[in-house]
Design an enzyme around this catalytic site. Sequence first.
Site, mmCIF file in Angstrom:
data_model
loop_
_atom_site.group_PDB
_atom_site.id
_atom_site.type_symbol
_atom_site.label_atom_id
_atom_site.label_comp_id
_atom_site.label_asym_id
_atom_site.label_seq_id
_atom_site.Cartn_x
_atom_site.Cartn_y
_atom_site.Cartn_z
ATOM 1 N N ILE A 287 0.834 -1.185 0.000
ATOM 2 C CA ILE A 287 0.000 0.000 0.000
ATOM 3 C C ILE A 287 0.872 1.238 0.000
ATOM 4 O O ILE A 287 2.027 1.213 0.427
ATOM 5 C CB ILE A 287 -0.983 0.031 1.195
ATOM 6 C CG1 ILE A 287 -0.246 0.139 2.525
ATOM 7 C CG2 ILE A 287 -1.882 -1.192 1.179
ATOM 8 C CD1 ILE A 287 -1.162 0.425 3.705
ATOM 9 N N SER A 288 0.332 2.337 -0.500
ATOM 10 C CA SER A 288 1.011 3.621 -0.531
ATOM 11 C C SER A 288 2.305 3.503 -1.346
ATOM 12 O O SER A 288 2.278 3.052 -2.488
ATOM 13 C CB SER A 288 1.250 4.100 0.906
ATOM 14 O OG SER A 288 1.670 5.445 0.936
ATOM 15 N N ASN A 289 3.453 3.880 -0.797
ATOM 16 C CA ASN A 289 4.697 3.669 -1.527
ATOM 17 C C ASN A 289 4.930 2.193 -1.824
ATOM 18 O O ASN A 289 5.489 1.834 -2.857
ATOM 19 C CB ASN A 289 5.873 4.224 -0.725
ATOM 20 C CG ASN A 289 6.001 5.729 -0.853
ATOM 21 O OD1 ASN A 289 5.240 6.371 -1.566
ATOM 22 N ND2 ASN A 289 6.961 6.298 -0.151
#
Length: 653
Positions: A287-289
Site C-alpha cells: 500500500i502507498s509507496n
Amino acid sequence: MSAHTLRTAALAASLLLACAAGAASAAPARTSAAKPAGKTTAQDSAAMFSSERQTDHRDRDDLLSAGLGLDGLRAMVPPAFADAAHPTAAELRRRALWSNWRGIADLAPGGGYGELYGSVAPVPGREYSAFARLPGAKQPHRVLVQVPDGFDRDKRCIVVSASSGSRGIYGSIAVAGAWGLPKGCAVAYTDKGAGTDYFDLDAGLGVRADGTVGKPGDGELAFEPDAQARKAGGVAFKHAHSQDNPEADWGRHVRQAAQFALRALDRAFPDAAPFTWANTRVIAVGISNGGGAVLRAAELNDEPWLDAVVAGEPNVYVAGARPLYDYTTQAALLMPCALLHKPLGAMPVAPLTGDSAQSFCDFAAEHDLLGDAARAGDTAARAQAAYERMRGDGWSDEALRAGALSVNFDLWRAVAATYASAYGRYAPALGEGAGAGADQPWVRYVYSAATPAGPDAPPVARAASDGERAAWWADASGIPPGAGVQLFGPPAAGATPRLDGMAGLRELWTGQSLRADVDRAALRRAGERVRKGVEQTRAGAPRKGLPMVVVHGLDDGLIPPAFSSAPYVAMARKAGAQVSYWQIRNVQHFDAFLGLPALGARYLPLLPYVYAALDRVDAHLAGGAALPGDAVVETVPRAQGQGMKADNLAVPK
C-alpha cells in the site's frame, strides 16, 4: 506514500545452503502459460546479500506481533526497554512491530480489526534477514523473510511486499504478514532503500543488521554516509540522503526480496529444495509507496517470476500524470488556504509549521500564485481562488477535505523536503560555506534531535541522547519529524522562513522563481537534478496477462487516485494488461487515524479491501476462479460511537 505515524502519539496516543542430492526431482512443478518454468534459484542470487541472520520466534514471541497480541498492540505505551540506552535486538524487534502495526492499521475497539477482517493470532516460525544491494547503489536496502512453522509445502507460496511510506523493514506487517502468514505462505519484505536506519552524524553512529547502534567498521551498517557527508552534523536518513534515488529502483527492491525468500526457503526446508520461480507462487502486495513498488515490480519482464499483484492506494507515476513531487509541493503552499473555503466543509486547519492558514493565503497572493483578483481580495477571496486553482489542477473535493490531515501534521513540507533531496541525489546539507554546493540552497534542510523552546517557540537543535538514538530504528517512520528528530530550515531571511522554504521546493518543479533573490542559474541546475530524478521513477506497463487488482480510496488526500491509480490503470490497460480497479468511497489514506472518533465516523479503512483482493487473486491462482471486475464501492460510514459492521464496508464479493 506516507509517514503513517508522524505525531500519532500526540494524537491519542531477520548462511549456508544445504541441499540434498536429488531434491530437485522431488520438488513439485508449478507451470502455466502465464509463468513458464524458470531456472532462477536461491543460489543464483547469493552474491546480492550480506549480513544474513536467522532468528526463531515461538512461544511468547511470534512472527506477527512478537507475542503482544491485539491487546498489546493497542497499548498506548510502547514495549519498554530494560536499558533504554542499550536495547536488545529482541526488544527492538518487538517495539518495531508495535510501532508499525499502529502506524498502518486501525486497531481501535469497534474499528473491526480482528472481528470483521484481519487477525493477529500468533504465528510461530523463523525470520531470515539480510542487506541486499543493487549494482551501482551506494547503500544497501533491507530484506526480511518470515517463514511460518505451518508453511504449506504443497502450496509453496511467497507473499512479497514493500514497506508503506518510508517505513522500516516491518512496515508492511499489517498488510502482507497479516494476510499471508496465517495462510501458510512465506512473507518477504523490503524497506525499498528507505527505512529507519538513521545515522547520527554528530556521534558517527549508525544501525547494524539487528537494529542495534554501531560504529562504522563495527559490523556492516545499514546506512553509512561518506566522510564528506558526515561533516553536516545532525541526523541523516536513507530515503533522503542515500544519494541513490531509491524510488527509481522500487521494483527491483521487491524482486530482490522475493529472491531472498527463495534462498530462505531453501535454508528452512533443504529436503524440499530448490525453491524456484517455476515451483513457487509469488504474489506481490503493498500500500502507498509499497503499492507503487509492487506495480513497478510488475513491469520487470526479463524472466517470469511474479504471479499476481495487489496494490492499495499506490504512489505511482505514469507519463502524462502528475507526479508526487508536483502535487505535494503545490499542496504545501496552497492547500492550507484552499481549506478555508467554507463551502468545501473541511475540518479545521491548524498547520504545525508555525504559520497560520491565513498566512498561507497571504503568501500565495503576494507571490502571484492565485491571480490578480486574489491579490487585492480578502482571505475568503484568496481561499476561493486557492480552492479553484487546486480543483482546476485535478484535486477533488474529497481529496482536499482529507488533505487537511496532511496539512495539520506538516506532512506536505516533510515529504517535499525528503523527496527533493532523494530525487536530486543530495547528501546531507552542509549548510553555508565550503562544500555546501552552489545548487543546494533548495534542499538545505537539516534534521536533528531537538528540545522544545516553549509552547509558542520553535524547537532548538541539539545532539541526540543515547536513549533517543537507540530507539530510532524501532520508533521512527522513515521521514522526520518524528521519534524525536525534527526538521529545520532551510535558513531564510524574512517574516515567513518556512513558507519561503516551501516556495523554494516548489520552484524546483516549476522552474519559475517565486522570490526576488533567487540565483536563477543555481535554480536551473537544482531543478534539472530533481526533475531528472522524478523521471527515473516513471512506471512502465506490467506484463500482459499478469493478474492485478488496484484498490484506492476515493477520499485519499495524500495520494489522490486522479494523479496515481487512475492514470496507471488506464496506461496498463492500453498496453494490454489484466487489471481490476476497485474505487472505494469514504476511504482516505491513513487507516491508523480512524481510532479518532471524528475520523472514524467519516471514513472507513482500506485494509479490508486489500485483504479481499488478495483472497480473490489467490482463489484465481489456486483454482481458476474468476478475477474480480471493476467496482466503485458504495460504503456507509458508521455513526460516531458505534462499532464497525460488515454492511458499512460493503466489500465486493
